[in-house]
Design a protein around this motif. Structure first.
Motif, short mmCIF file in Angstrom:
data_model
loop_
_atom_site.label_atom_id
_atom_site.label_comp_id
_atom_site.label_asym_id
_atom_site.label_seq_id
_atom_site.Cartn_x
_atom_site.Cartn_y
_atom_site.Cartn_z
N LYS A 1 0.83 -1.23 0.00
CA LYS A 1 0.00 0.00 0.00
C LYS A 1 0.85 1.26 0.00
O LYS A 1 0.35 2.35 -0.24
CB LYS A 1 -0.90 0.00 1.24
N ILE A 2 2.15 1.14 0.28
CA ILE A 2 3.01 2.33 0.34
C ILE A 2 3.28 2.81 -1.09
O ILE A 2 3.74 2.05 -1.93
CB ILE A 2 4.35 1.99 1.04
N PRO A 3 3.01 4.10 -1.34
CA PRO A 3 3.32 4.63 -2.69
C PRO A 3 4.82 4.49 -2.96
O PRO A 3 5.64 4.75 -2.07
CB PRO A 3 2.92 6.11 -2.58
N GLY A 4 5.15 4.06 -4.14
CA GLY A 4 6.57 3.88 -4.48
C GLY A 4 7.01 2.43 -4.42
O GLY A 4 7.99 2.05 -5.05
N VAL A 5 6.25 1.62 -3.67
CA VAL A 5 6.57 0.18 -3.64
C VAL A 5 6.01 -0.45 -4.91
O VAL A 5 4.83 -0.28 -5.22
CB VAL A 5 5.97 -0.51 -2.38
N VAL A 6 6.86 -1.17 -5.62
CA VAL A 6 6.42 -1.82 -6.85
C VAL A 6 6.00 -3.26 -6.55
O VAL A 6 4.98 -3.73 -7.00
CB VAL A 6 7.54 -1.81 -7.90
N GLU A 7 6.81 -3.96 -5.77
CA GLU A 7 6.53 -5.37 -5.50
C GLU A 7 7.38 -5.85 -4.33
O GLU A 7 8.44 -5.28 -4.06
CB GLU A 7 6.85 -6.20 -6.76
N THR A 8 6.89 -6.88 -3.65
CA THR A 8 7.69 -7.50 -2.57
C THR A 8 8.16 -8.88 -3.02
O THR A 8 7.67 -9.43 -4.00
CB THR A 8 6.87 -7.69 -1.29
N GLY A 9 9.06 -9.44 -2.24
CA GLY A 9 9.57 -10.79 -2.54
C GLY A 9 8.70 -11.90 -1.99
O GLY A 9 9.07 -13.07 -2.08
N PHE A 10 7.55 -11.57 -1.38
CA PHE A 10 6.62 -12.62 -0.95
C PHE A 10 5.92 -13.20 -2.17
O PHE A 10 5.40 -12.45 -3.02
CB PHE A 10 5.53 -12.03 -0.04
N PHE A 11 5.85 -14.51 -2.26
CA PHE A 11 5.11 -15.19 -3.32
C PHE A 11 4.10 -16.12 -2.64
O PHE A 11 4.49 -16.99 -1.85
CB PHE A 11 6.03 -16.05 -4.20
N PHE A 12 2.82 -15.94 -2.96
CA PHE A 12 1.76 -16.76 -2.36
C PHE A 12 0.95 -17.45 -3.46
O PHE A 12 0.87 -16.95 -4.58
CB PHE A 12 0.79 -15.89 -1.55
N ASP A 13 0.29 -18.52 -3.08
CA ASP A 13 -0.74 -19.15 -3.92
C ASP A 13 -0.25 -19.62 -5.28
O ASP A 13 -0.94 -19.42 -6.29
CB ASP A 13 -1.93 -18.17 -4.14
N PHE A 14 0.92 -20.19 -5.32
CA PHE A 14 1.38 -20.73 -6.60
C PHE A 14 1.27 -22.24 -6.58
O PHE A 14 1.56 -22.88 -5.56
CB PHE A 14 2.82 -20.28 -6.88
N THR A 15 0.85 -22.80 -7.71
CA THR A 15 0.75 -24.25 -7.77
C THR A 15 1.90 -24.79 -8.61
O THR A 15 2.37 -24.11 -9.53
CB THR A 15 -0.57 -24.71 -8.41
N GLY A 16 2.30 -25.99 -8.27
CA GLY A 16 3.40 -26.63 -9.00
C GLY A 16 4.30 -27.33 -8.00
O GLY A 16 4.25 -27.05 -6.80
N PRO A 17 5.11 -28.25 -8.49
CA PRO A 17 5.97 -29.00 -7.58
C PRO A 17 7.14 -28.18 -7.05
O PRO A 17 7.55 -27.21 -7.67
CB PRO A 17 6.48 -30.14 -8.47
N ILE A 18 7.62 -28.60 -5.89
CA ILE A 18 8.86 -28.03 -5.35
C ILE A 18 9.92 -29.11 -5.51
O ILE A 18 9.76 -30.23 -5.03
CB ILE A 18 8.69 -27.63 -3.87
N VAL A 19 10.97 -28.78 -6.23
CA VAL A 19 12.06 -29.74 -6.46
C VAL A 19 13.12 -29.46 -5.39
O VAL A 19 13.72 -28.39 -5.36
CB VAL A 19 12.65 -29.56 -7.88
N VAL A 20 13.28 -30.42 -4.49
CA VAL A 20 14.15 -30.21 -3.33
C VAL A 20 15.40 -31.08 -3.42
O VAL A 20 15.31 -32.30 -3.56
CB VAL A 20 13.39 -30.55 -2.01
N GLY A 21 16.55 -30.43 -3.34
CA GLY A 21 17.82 -31.16 -3.32
C GLY A 21 18.29 -31.36 -1.90
O GLY A 21 18.25 -30.42 -1.09
N ARG A 22 18.69 -32.59 -1.60
CA ARG A 22 19.13 -32.88 -0.23
C ARG A 22 20.65 -33.02 -0.17
O ARG A 22 21.30 -33.29 -1.19
CB ARG A 22 18.50 -34.18 0.24
N ALA A 23 21.17 -32.86 1.05
CA ALA A 23 22.63 -32.90 1.23
C ALA A 23 23.22 -34.24 0.81
O ALA A 23 24.39 -34.32 0.42
CB ALA A 23 22.94 -32.61 2.69
N ASP A 24 22.42 -35.32 0.88
CA ASP A 24 22.95 -36.64 0.50
C ASP A 24 22.95 -36.84 -1.03
O ASP A 24 23.29 -37.93 -1.52
CB ASP A 24 22.15 -37.77 1.18
#
Ligand code: 5RP
Length: 227
Positions: free
Chosen positions: A198-221
């Motif tokens: 809501k602040i004038p001058g702010v274009v976008e934040t780094g919060f991302f909500f409500d997206f569908t799709g897989p999360i590809v997770v790499g593990r240390a092993d």
């Protein structure tokens, strides 16, 4: 296992999700770079006939140099999936993104895509968002006042992003980035996001909500799982 090897494996696994004829959004960052490299290799082997739209000048340059076909976002009717990294992913699949400075184009592509495929190593999976810095893209005009308004919301540690030579970081959209170091967990990220936007001058934040799709997770092993 080294981080670079984990990212390579994440990129390889994610590239396997790309099918012939798709229009693909290319993310930005080191994990997205690993994905672009794997995708280019797979494309050469299988002649996938894919079209790519990039979230940054940097990713587009890389993709073109590896022989991928990149077009402007305005020339595609739809995007099947965007493949991108993230700085944090919480249990509700909410994200913080933008450490690489491409959050605005990343959000435009993610929103325009049928799916957002998030590619992270397991260290980025958190219960609640807030440990990673929250980038906020602002227009340069009056940005000190924009920062004052962010401080008034209770964010006391905020830094104007700089390049390594001390100059101000400028996004591909000719804007600046303020990094918020919250140092606590966001109880209600959606509400915080609403207040910031809501602040004038702010274009976008780094919060991302409500997206569908897989999360590809790499593990240390060295294993890679889809969540
Ligand atoms: C860039 C981003 C990146 O995707 C995010 O910062 C993750 O980067 P990396 O894969 O290098 O850890 O949001 O704006």
């Amino acid at each position: 296992m080294q981080q670079s090897e984990i990212k390579k494996r994440i990129g390889e696994r994610a590239a396997m999700l790309v099918e012939s004829g798709m229009t693909i959004g290319l993310g930005t960052g080191t994990t997205a770079t690993a994905f672009i490299q794997s995708l280019a290799e797979r494309n050469k082997l299988k002649n996938l006939n894919i079209t790519c739209v990039a979230t940054s000048v940097e990713s587009e340059r890389l993709a073109l140099s590896l022989g991928l076909c990149c077009v402007s976002i305005d020339s595609v009717a739809e995007i099947d999936a965007t493949f991108d990294g993230a700085d944090e992913v919480d249990e509700k699949r909410r994200l913080i993104k933008g450490a690489g400075g491409a959050l605005l184009r990343e959000k435009i592509l993610a929103t325009a895509s049928d799916k957002l495929v998030v590619m992270v190593d397991e260290q980025k999976l958190v219960k609640h968002l807030g440990k990673a810095k929250l980038p906020v893209e602002v227009i340069p005009f009056g940005h000190r006042f924009t920062m004052a308004n962010l401080i008034a919301l209770g964010f006391t540690k905020i830094e104007l992003r700089q390049n390594s030579d001390g100059s101000t970081f400028v996004t591909d959209n000719h804007n600046f980035i303020y990094d918020i170091y919250y140092n606590q967990l966001f109880a209600e990220p959606e509400k915080e996001n609403e207040k910031i936007c809501k602040i004038p001058g702010v274009v976008e934040t780094g919060f991302f909500f409500d997206f569908t799709g897989p999360i590809v997770v790499g593990r240390a092993d060295g294993s890679v799982v889809l969540m």
